[in-house]
Design an enzyme around this catalytic site. Structure first.
Site, PDB file in Angstrom:
ATOM      1  N   ASP A  42       9.158  16.483   1.400  1.00  0.00           N
ATOM      2  CA  ASP A  42       9.038  15.018   1.421  1.00  0.00           C
ATOM      3  C   ASP A  42       7.596  14.597   0.959  1.00  0.00           C
ATOM      4  OD1 ASP A  42       9.599  12.178   2.968  1.00  0.00           O
ATOM      5  OD2 ASP A  42       7.354  12.695   2.989  1.00  0.00           O
ATOM      6  N   TYR A  47       0.352   9.417  -1.526  1.00  0.00           N
ATOM      7  CA  TYR A  47      -0.213  10.916  -1.216  1.00  0.00           C
ATOM      8  C   TYR A  47      -1.056  11.398  -2.176  1.00  0.00           C
ATOM      9  CZ  TYR A  47       3.370  10.729   2.758  1.00  0.00           C
ATOM     10  OH  TYR A  47       4.167  10.367   3.696  1.00  0.00           O
ATOM     11  N   LYS A  72       8.299   8.090  -2.042  1.00  0.00           N
ATOM     12  CA  LYS A  72       8.295   6.587  -1.514  1.00  0.00           C
ATOM     13  C   LYS A  72       7.615   5.756  -2.427  1.00  0.00           C
ATOM     14  CE  LYS A  72       7.655   8.850   2.814  1.00  0.00           C
ATOM     15  NZ  LYS A  72       7.178  10.154   2.346  1.00  0.00           N
ATOM     16  N   HIS A 105       8.061   2.329   0.906  1.00  0.00           N
ATOM     17  CA  HIS A 105       7.292   3.195   1.881  1.00  0.00           C
ATOM     18  C   HIS A 105       6.923   2.198   3.279  1.00  0.00           C
ATOM     19  CE1 HIS A 105       3.921   6.561   1.985  1.00  0.00           C
ATOM     20  NE2 HIS A 105       4.506   6.163   3.327  1.00  0.00           N
TER      21      HIS A 105
END
Length: 273
Positions: A42, A47, A72, A105
């Site tokens: 994931d 990120y 996401k 997200h």
């Protein structure tokens, strides 16, 4: 490994999360996770590690089709045009032809949910993603999204022994979706719980193994786990050789009444609990 299966979907129940894993530590941790046996990875565009995730997948000997890969789209990029553009960016960084599961997200009322979901469905038709879902949607909004877009299969939310997700789980289980649990170890709070430590001693397991086992034993729940530590990566994969007795499951469920939410940014929706 245990799997959640529905129709043609087969997803490893234990996922490896990558939030806050950067550069070399991301490459090492993801590579080690794949080596140990994790097959559900994931990540997210926010990120800033999709390139490292992609490199780790390329370096691994595990075939692409054996890996369930989730990413996401950030909440600020939910117009149809932006969704298309952001997805292509993720595909390029991840160095893959398709994403297994693509999520919104966070909900954002500034964008039309109908248009955002239609854009996701178009990506499925274009085979850029196999499945679509959402993240951080409270139960009422999740139900609305599912009614707009019946093909949604997932909601990824904070879920651990100190926070109930009973309302979201009810929607998910009734509509044949699955819940991905992030912050599943409550950012380490589980290690301070006398109840969880007591249960861990009973089974000769660690508090994290007990917590992850408690989560995967629930219907349609798939927890994420993240670590930079090789021993912890191996240790927390070792949760498929035991089961919790119902009395111990119930003891942990009672802890969820504490309602200790960890992730609650200013832009968060109005939560269920």
């Amino acid at each position: 490994m245990e799997y959640w299966t529905y129709k043609d979907i087969k997803i490893p129940k234990l996922g490896f999360g990558t939030w806050m894993l950067e550069k070399e530590e991301a490459l090492f941790s993801i590579g080690k996770a794949l080596e140990v046996g994790y097959r559900h990875i994931d990540t997210a565009s926010i990120y800033s590690n999709e390139e490292e995730v992609g490199s780790a997948l390329q370096k691994s000997s595990v075939p692409r089709e054996e890996i369930f890969l989730t990413t996401k789209i950030w909440k600020d990029y939910l117009s149809p045009e932006q969704i298309q553009k952001e997805t292509q960016k993720s595909l390029n960084k991840l160095k893959v032809d398709y994403i297994d599961l693509l999520l919104i997200h966070w909900p954002n009322p500034e964008f039309s949910l109908e248009e955002s979901l239609e854009a996701l469905e178009n990506l499925v038709r274009e085979k850029k993603t196999l499945y679509i879902g959402v993240s951080n949607f409270p139960s009422e909004l999740l139900l609305k999204a599912k009614n707009i877009c019946p093909s949604l299969i997932n909601n990824q939310v904070e879920y651990h022994p100190f926070l109930s997700q009973s309302k979201s789980l009810k929607v998910i289980q009734e509509h044949q979706m699955f819940l991905t649990a992030y912050s599943s170890l409550a950012r380490g709070l589980i290690f301070k719980s006398q109840q969880i430590n007591h249960i861990a001693k009973k089974y000769n397991k660690t508090p994290s193994q007990i917590t992850l086992r408690w989560l995967i034993e629930q219907k349609n729940v798939l927890p994420l786990f993240k670590s930079k530590n090789e021993n912890h990566i191996k240790e927390n994969f070792n949760i498929f050789n035991f089961q919790l007795e119902k009395e111990d499951q119930d003891k942990i469920f009672r802890l969820t009444n504490q309602k200790q939410r960890i992730v609650n940014p200013p832009f968060a929706p109005k939560w269920d609990e």
